[in-house]
Enzyme design. Structure first.
Site, PDB file in Angstrom:
ATOM      1  N   ASP A   1     128.421 -10.954 -84.495  1.00  0.00           N
ATOM      2  CA  ASP A   1     129.817 -11.228 -84.864  1.00  0.00           C
ATOM      3  C   ASP A   1     130.592  -9.917 -84.928  1.00  0.00           C
ATOM      4  O   ASP A   1     131.717  -9.810 -84.441  1.00  0.00           O
ATOM      5  CB  ASP A   1     129.894 -11.911 -86.242  1.00  0.00           C
ATOM      6  CG  ASP A   1     129.582 -13.394 -86.150  1.00  0.00           C
ATOM      7  OD1 ASP A   1     129.561 -13.925 -85.031  1.00  0.00           O
ATOM      8  OD2 ASP A   1     129.367 -14.017 -87.218  1.00  0.00           O
TER       9      ASP A   1
ATOM     10  N   GLU B   1     127.905 -13.503 -77.752  1.00  0.00           N
ATOM     11  CA  GLU B   1     126.645 -13.666 -76.997  1.00  0.00           C
ATOM     12  C   GLU B   1     126.229 -12.348 -76.343  1.00  0.00           C
ATOM     13  O   GLU B   1     125.052 -12.007 -76.325  1.00  0.00           O
ATOM     14  CB  GLU B   1     126.798 -14.761 -75.927  1.00  0.00           C
ATOM     15  CG  GLU B   1     127.020 -16.167 -76.484  1.00  0.00           C
ATOM     16  CD  GLU B   1     125.924 -16.605 -77.447  1.00  0.00           C
ATOM     17  OE1 GLU B   1     124.759 -16.227 -77.241  1.00  0.00           O
ATOM     18  OE2 GLU B   1     126.244 -17.307 -78.425  1.00  0.00           O
TER      19      GLU B   1
END
Ligand SMILES: [Zn+2]
Length: 409
Positions: free
Chosen positions: A356, A275
């Site tokens: 990611d 995030e």
């Protein structure tokens, strides 16, 4: 005119039906190699059953909505609605609010049995639903009041602008763009503060290693954590999530209690690193910017529908009707929205890969991969989505590719 609108409505339904069926047929394909340990045999069968159920239910629900809308369009019910609501008031804005409010209320009431069945039969049968009937009723009520109040304010505002610039559609379009953008930024800035708190309880994450690790990670990346709280998502669902709110370097972190329950500390930290990756990559700003462009297109679309009184009269209305124009706009723009979502979803999937990658560089491959696997398992994610469904609807890459990309780093 009339048949173009009806045709588009049916076309979109048929198209979505085809994608949905293709996607559904893909579910029986063998599990991809890098996801073999996500489900055991029993878990996989459970997923297949859930997928079949939600699929069938979704088809019925959408078919029903289509029939109601066709009924309204073909049997002149919008014209009736116009006559009734015009008899209640001579104020054009109020009459629009009554028109849309009544229509919306009818749609919501007709939708209640589906919502109820979906939650207490479909989701519950697979162990997802945690909501009680009291929570269900309370949510329904708050949602209804909020839709009416917020939707009403927005519609009233735009209609007032339209009354000012009826003869100058482009000024109307630009003013509408400005107003809706301002409202959206307002909601975006206050989402967590006000709206989510209407539905959920937030408690601070207790002191401990998890809290320390999250704070250390955030500070090392130059963020200030203003608050770190746990949301009681388990009251409604077993699904997992975590998110950040706040603009700039000041962040509020929200963890679902389900996440804390189901994931190890390493995995939770990896999810939060992902995030934070979005924040560092400025994905929030990109999405906001995208939304602002989309709103301009929408405003132009509404302007276009309002500019053609023949559209309204072909459905039996007395002439250009602001409320009906909004409904027509939603029908006419749906195919356009599907087309638009293709490049936007592609951008979003690209951002997910990058986030990611960011998470892996600040935690570890193992932690990120196992976090994604827990997520897939707990949320019963589709491990074999059809490529067409991915292209159109997937804001996140399919798990197989996402984990594959991390492994290849
Ligand atoms: Zn993400």
């Amino acid at each position: 005119m009339k048949w173009i609108v009806v045709g588009l409505l049916v076309l979109v339904y048929v198209f979505e039906l085809i994608v949905s069926l293709l996607n559904h047929r893909y579910r029986v394909k063998p599990i991809p190699d890098n996801l073999k340990d996500v489900y055991d045999e029993e878990g996989y069968q459970k997923w297949l059953a859930y997928s079949l159920d939600t699929h069938r239910f979704g088809l019925v629900k959408r078919g029903f909505n289509l029939l109601v809308m066709l009924g309204f369009l073909l049997f002149g019910l919008f014209a009736r609605l116009e006559v009734v609501t015009n008899s209640w008031t001579s104020n054009p804005i109020l009459s629009t609010l009554y028109f849309l409010g009544l229509f919306q209320t009818i749609m919501i009431v007709l939708g209640i049995p589906f919502k109820y069945y979906g939650m207490f039969f479909v989701e519950a049968r697979h162990g997802f639903n945690k909501a009680t009937r009291a929570t269900f009723t309370k949510d329904l009520f708050i949602q209804y009041v909020m839709t009416m109040v917020l939707g009403g304010l927005l519609v009233a505002g735009i209609h007032a602008v339209y009354l000012q610039f009826t003869d100058n559609l482009w000024t109307f379009i630009l003013a509408t763009w400005g107003i809706v953008t301002a409202v959206m930024i307002f909601i975006f800035a206050f989402l967590n503060k006000v709206f989510l708190r209407l539905f959920n309880k937030f408690t601070p994450l207790p002191e401990g290693t998890l809290r320390t690790r999250i704070e250390t990670l955030a500070t090392s990346l130059g963020f200030n954590i203003k608050s770190l709280s746990v949301m009681d998502a388990s009251k409604r669902s077993t699904k997992l999530n975590a998110f950040f709110t706040g603009i700039g370097k000041m962040k509020e972190v929200v963890l679902f209690d389900t996440l804390i329950e189901k994931m190890s500390e390493d995995e939770i930290v990896a999810v939060l690193a992902h995030e934070l990756g979005h924040a560092v990559n400025k994905d929030t700003w990109r999405m906001l910017f995208q939304q602002i462009i989309v709103i301009l297109l929408y405003a132009a679309g509404i302007g276009f529908v309002l500019g053609s009184s023949a559209l309204a009269t072909s459905f039996g209305l007395s002439g250009t009707h602001f409320g009906f124009a909004l409904i027509l706009f939603m029908i006419l723009f749906e195919p356009f929205e599907i087309l638009l979502s293709i490049p936007l979803s592609a951008l979003s999937r690209k951002a997910e890969y990058k986030a990611d990658q960011f998470a892996v560089s600040h935690t570890s491959k193992e932690a990120m991969i196992s976090a994604l696997k827990v997520l897939s398992r707990e949320d019963l994610v589709n491990l074999n989505p059809h490529p067409l469904a991915v292209i159109i609807y997937y804001s996140h890459p399919p798990m197989k590719e996402r984990i594959g990309a991390i492994e290849a780093l």
